[in-house]
Motif scaffolding. Sequence first.
Motif, PDB file in Angstrom:
ATOM      1  N   LEU A 360       5.287  -9.089  -5.144  1.00  0.00           N
ATOM      2  CA  LEU A 360       5.482  -8.636  -6.743  1.00  0.00           C
ATOM      3  C   LEU A 360       4.027  -7.860  -7.226  1.00  0.00           C
ATOM      4  CD1 LEU A 360       6.806  -8.443  -9.386  1.00  0.00           C
ATOM      5  CD2 LEU A 360       6.197 -10.949  -9.668  1.00  0.00           C
ATOM      6  N   GLN A 361       3.050  -8.679  -6.621  1.00  0.00           N
ATOM      7  CA  GLN A 361       1.723  -8.173  -7.094  1.00  0.00           C
ATOM      8  C   GLN A 361       1.610  -6.733  -6.482  1.00  0.00           C
ATOM      9  OE1 GLN A 361      -0.544  -9.761  -8.869  1.00  0.00           O
ATOM     10  NE2 GLN A 361      -1.815  -8.138  -8.920  1.00  0.00           N
ATOM     11  N   LYS A 362       1.929  -6.591  -5.330  1.00  0.00           N
ATOM     12  CA  LYS A 362       1.743  -5.124  -4.574  1.00  0.00           C
ATOM     13  C   LYS A 362       2.576  -4.070  -5.438  1.00  0.00           C
ATOM     14  CE  LYS A 362       1.053  -6.499   0.273  1.00  0.00           C
ATOM     15  NZ  LYS A 362       1.643  -6.603   1.409  1.00  0.00           N
ATOM     16  N   GLU A 363       3.670  -4.381  -5.883  1.00  0.00           N
ATOM     17  CA  GLU A 363       4.585  -3.775  -6.808  1.00  0.00           C
ATOM     18  C   GLU A 363       3.852  -3.498  -8.050  1.00  0.00           C
ATOM     19  OE1 GLU A 363       7.052  -1.863  -5.731  1.00  0.00           O
ATOM     20  OE2 GLU A 363       7.338  -2.792  -3.687  1.00  0.00           O
ATOM     21  N   SER A 364       3.357  -4.346  -8.606  1.00  0.00           N
ATOM     22  CA  SER A 364       2.717  -4.463  -9.860  1.00  0.00           C
ATOM     23  C   SER A 364       1.593  -2.956  -9.710  1.00  0.00           C
ATOM     24  CB  SER A 364       2.360  -5.586 -10.647  1.00  0.00           C
ATOM     25  OG  SER A 364       3.546  -6.470 -10.743  1.00  0.00           O
ATOM     26  N   ASP A 365       0.804  -3.474  -8.719  1.00  0.00           N
ATOM     27  CA  ASP A 365      -0.527  -2.597  -8.465  1.00  0.00           C
ATOM     28  C   ASP A 365       0.160  -1.179  -8.428  1.00  0.00           C
ATOM     29  OD1 ASP A 365      -1.855  -4.914  -8.545  1.00  0.00           O
ATOM     30  OD2 ASP A 365      -2.121  -4.996  -6.504  1.00  0.00           O
ATOM     31  N   GLN A 366       0.984  -0.900  -7.597  1.00  0.00           N
ATOM     32  CA  GLN A 366       1.632   0.350  -7.417  1.00  0.00           C
ATOM     33  C   GLN A 366       1.944   1.020  -8.671  1.00  0.00           C
ATOM     34  OE1 GLN A 366       4.671   0.747  -4.472  1.00  0.00           O
ATOM     35  NE2 GLN A 366       4.946   2.800  -4.516  1.00  0.00           N
ATOM     36  N   LYS A 367       2.583   0.029  -9.382  1.00  0.00           N
ATOM     37  CA  LYS A 367       3.214   0.597 -10.918  1.00  0.00           C
ATOM     38  C   LYS A 367       1.927   1.194 -11.777  1.00  0.00           C
ATOM     39  CE  LYS A 367       4.032  -2.115 -14.126  1.00  0.00           C
ATOM     40  NZ  LYS A 367       4.247  -3.012 -15.126  1.00  0.00           N
ATOM     41  N   ASP A 368       0.875   0.097 -11.555  1.00  0.00           N
ATOM     42  CA  ASP A 368      -0.215   0.534 -12.330  1.00  0.00           C
ATOM     43  C   ASP A 368      -0.639   1.836 -12.110  1.00  0.00           C
ATOM     44  OD1 ASP A 368       0.063  -1.637 -13.924  1.00  0.00           O
ATOM     45  OD2 ASP A 368      -1.180  -2.917 -12.646  1.00  0.00           O
ATOM     46  N   ALA A 394      10.587   4.637 -11.141  1.00  0.00           N
ATOM     47  CA  ALA A 394      12.131   3.843 -11.554  1.00  0.00           C
ATOM     48  C   ALA A 394      12.292   2.881 -10.343  1.00  0.00           C
ATOM     49  CB  ALA A 394      13.165   4.860 -11.744  1.00  0.00           C
ATOM     50  N   GLU A 395      11.682   3.474  -9.148  1.00  0.00           N
ATOM     51  CA  GLU A 395      12.221   2.392  -7.856  1.00  0.00           C
ATOM     52  C   GLU A 395      11.355   1.452  -8.056  1.00  0.00           C
ATOM     53  OE1 GLU A 395      11.776   2.889  -2.941  1.00  0.00           O
ATOM     54  OE2 GLU A 395      11.412   4.571  -4.283  1.00  0.00           O
ATOM     55  N   THR A 396      10.025   1.537  -8.554  1.00  0.00           N
ATOM     56  CA  THR A 396       9.017   0.647  -8.411  1.00  0.00           C
ATOM     57  C   THR A 396       9.624  -0.461  -9.596  1.00  0.00           C
ATOM     58  OG1 THR A 396       7.346   1.915  -7.560  1.00  0.00           O
ATOM     59  CG2 THR A 396       6.494  -0.339  -8.758  1.00  0.00           C
ATOM     60  N   MET A 397       9.849  -0.081 -10.908  1.00  0.00           N
ATOM     61  CA  MET A 397      10.505  -1.163 -11.626  1.00  0.00           C
ATOM     62  C   MET A 397      11.613  -1.759 -11.392  1.00  0.00           C
ATOM     63  SD  MET A 397       8.329  -0.856 -14.112  1.00  0.00           S
ATOM     64  CE  MET A 397       9.476  -1.920 -15.162  1.00  0.00           C
ATOM     65  N   ASN A 398      12.658  -1.239 -10.575  1.00  0.00           N
ATOM     66  CA  ASN A 398      13.673  -1.940  -9.973  1.00  0.00           C
ATOM     67  C   ASN A 398      13.358  -3.101  -9.038  1.00  0.00           C
ATOM     68  OD1 ASN A 398      15.543  -0.450 -11.439  1.00  0.00           O
ATOM     69  ND2 ASN A 398      15.737   1.112  -9.948  1.00  0.00           N
ATOM     70  N   LEU A 403      12.466  -8.432  -7.686  1.00  0.00           N
ATOM     71  CA  LEU A 403      11.469  -9.805  -6.945  1.00  0.00           C
ATOM     72  C   LEU A 403      11.412 -10.859  -8.207  1.00  0.00           C
ATOM     73  CD1 LEU A 403       8.726  -7.453  -5.500  1.00  0.00           C
ATOM     74  CD2 LEU A 403      10.228  -8.979  -4.337  1.00  0.00           C
ATOM     75  N   ARG A 404      11.188 -10.483  -9.383  1.00  0.00           N
ATOM     76  CA  ARG A 404      11.271 -11.470 -10.442  1.00  0.00           C
ATOM     77  C   ARG A 404      12.462 -12.342 -10.412  1.00  0.00           C
ATOM     78  NH1 ARG A 404       8.613  -8.003 -15.424  1.00  0.00           N
ATOM     79  NH2 ARG A 404       6.422  -7.990 -14.673  1.00  0.00           N
ATOM     80  N   MET A 405      13.697 -11.585 -10.187  1.00  0.00           N
ATOM     81  CA  MET A 405      14.906 -12.394 -10.142  1.00  0.00           C
ATOM     82  C   MET A 405      14.988 -13.154  -8.993  1.00  0.00           C
ATOM     83  SD  MET A 405      17.888  -9.479 -11.116  1.00  0.00           S
ATOM     84  CE  MET A 405      19.070 -10.646 -10.900  1.00  0.00           C
ATOM     85  N   GLU A 406      14.410 -12.643  -7.893  1.00  0.00           N
ATOM     86  CA  GLU A 406      14.389 -13.554  -6.572  1.00  0.00           C
ATOM     87  C   GLU A 406      13.538 -14.794  -6.854  1.00  0.00           C
ATOM     88  OE1 GLU A 406      15.985 -13.535  -3.505  1.00  0.00           O
ATOM     89  OE2 GLU A 406      17.237 -11.997  -4.125  1.00  0.00           O
TER      90      GLU A 406
END
Length: 547
Positions: A360-368, A394-398, A403-406
């Motif tokens: 999740l942290q990686k995806e958040s960094d990628q979103k930023d 959009a893919e990153t948000m998905n 990940l948050r649901m998991e």
Amino acid sequence: MSWGTELWDQFDSLDKHTQWGIDFLERYAKFVKERIEIEQNYAKQLRNLVKKYCPKRSSKDEEPRFTSCIAFFNILNELNDYAGQREVVAEEMAHRVYGELMRYAHDLKTERKMHLQEGRKAQQYLDMCWKQMDNSKKKFERECREAEKAQQSYERLDNDTNATKADVEKAKQQLNLRTHMADENKNEYAAQLQNFNGEQHKHFYVVIPQIYKQLQEMDERRTIKLSECYRGFADSERKVIPIISKCLEGMILAAKSVDERRDSQMVVDSFKSGFEPPGDFPFEDYSQHIYRTISDGTISAPRQESGKVDARTTVGKAKGKLWLFGKKPKGPALEDFSHLPPEQRRKKLQQRIDELNRELQKESDQKDALNKMKDVYEKNPQMGDPGSLQPKLAETMNNIDRLRMEIHKNEAWLSEVEGKTGGRGDRRHSSDINHLVTQGRESPEGSYTDDANQEVRGPPQQHSHHSEFDDEFEDDDPLPAIGHCKAIYPFDGHNEGTLAMKEGEVLYIIEEDKGDGWTRARRQNGEEGYVPTSYIDVTLEKNSKGS
């Protein structure tokens, strides 16, 4: 000390000696080559040994955790580095010693051949001068004998009174002719002798000393080259000694890092189930029925209280089937790890939550990063199109939502197992004492008998635990399909008991989702497993039980 003055007459000996020097050089080169092969084979065998004993890890769960295992694998790594240093020794010897020796031997052969050819030419020229001088000498000697004969003939005729004057005059002319020829040959012999003596002096005092001096210098250079190669042979290994020492020091440090207390604690952490030891079996007094019958004065058969079964039968049935002491139940590894004991389940869930948080942290960094890039594109359109980043965003948000649901789902399971671990021992103990039900089979979350009417199950969401124990009594006939589904998202299905699927793949539904988020499906080839209900679009048949 010079070969030219001391060995002026030892041309053949010097020829043999210089040839021996080259042969010795090549012999040493052959020795170095064989040493290189030994080093290469040694390094290769060491690497094969390391490869043979290195762990073949297919997943993170199989990574070594015990300090003794980690120390051994560190030793293997150091030994692999040590093998690399043996290869460095072989390469250094091949380049600095063997290759240099072979090049120098080739140059040495060429130089020796040139010097020996010069020496042979000088010797041939001196031999030619000697032959010329010897021929003139023999010719002079022959003419002197002829002149002596002519002298004797003239004296004999001159003293002979019967000889005519003409014969005497003829003998005198012959004497003068032979004497003149002897004088000419004498002069020729003298000139040739003087020339030969000059060439011989030049040969033995100038030419040969110069050639022998060059041969001497060549042989001394060969000796110096051998000395340098001997030093290089040793330096090739001495250079890697510090690194080899570090490898050995690493092995010693690995040995010192072994901690028996830590390993023992790891054994406890790895195999601790979290269950409480079973309580004592209570004494059941069956003789009270006999006493009551006698006191009542009846001879009817004693009544057995409903809901109770002979404890001996209970023990017999339960023997070997308790998960805590017997075999673990068969069945697929579930996503919530409910097939594991509580303590192990808690650890697995915590590990998965940590991994999901990292993702999740990686995806958040990628979103930023994508948002920053989008802002740059919006301010400077010439650098790129902001709309091109929208699909990736959009893919990153998905992915973040998924990940948050998991994480939320696994945290709920973790809270559940942490909440139940504390009270499980008391519940099991009180159940044994009060004998609410005879335990034919027992699972960590509940117990039930072989009779379906007497089952006492755990919470509804824990049905997956019972299904694993029921596998011992299920028929081998496959379950009928109650519908079909289409995969909306791909699923890797790494966990045991799950079924991998691709996006758009159609599967048969053989068991509906019972509230735990999993649906049991089957492929056309008969492969079965659980798939996430949120990943599929389910269509049930109208006439099926599931609908």
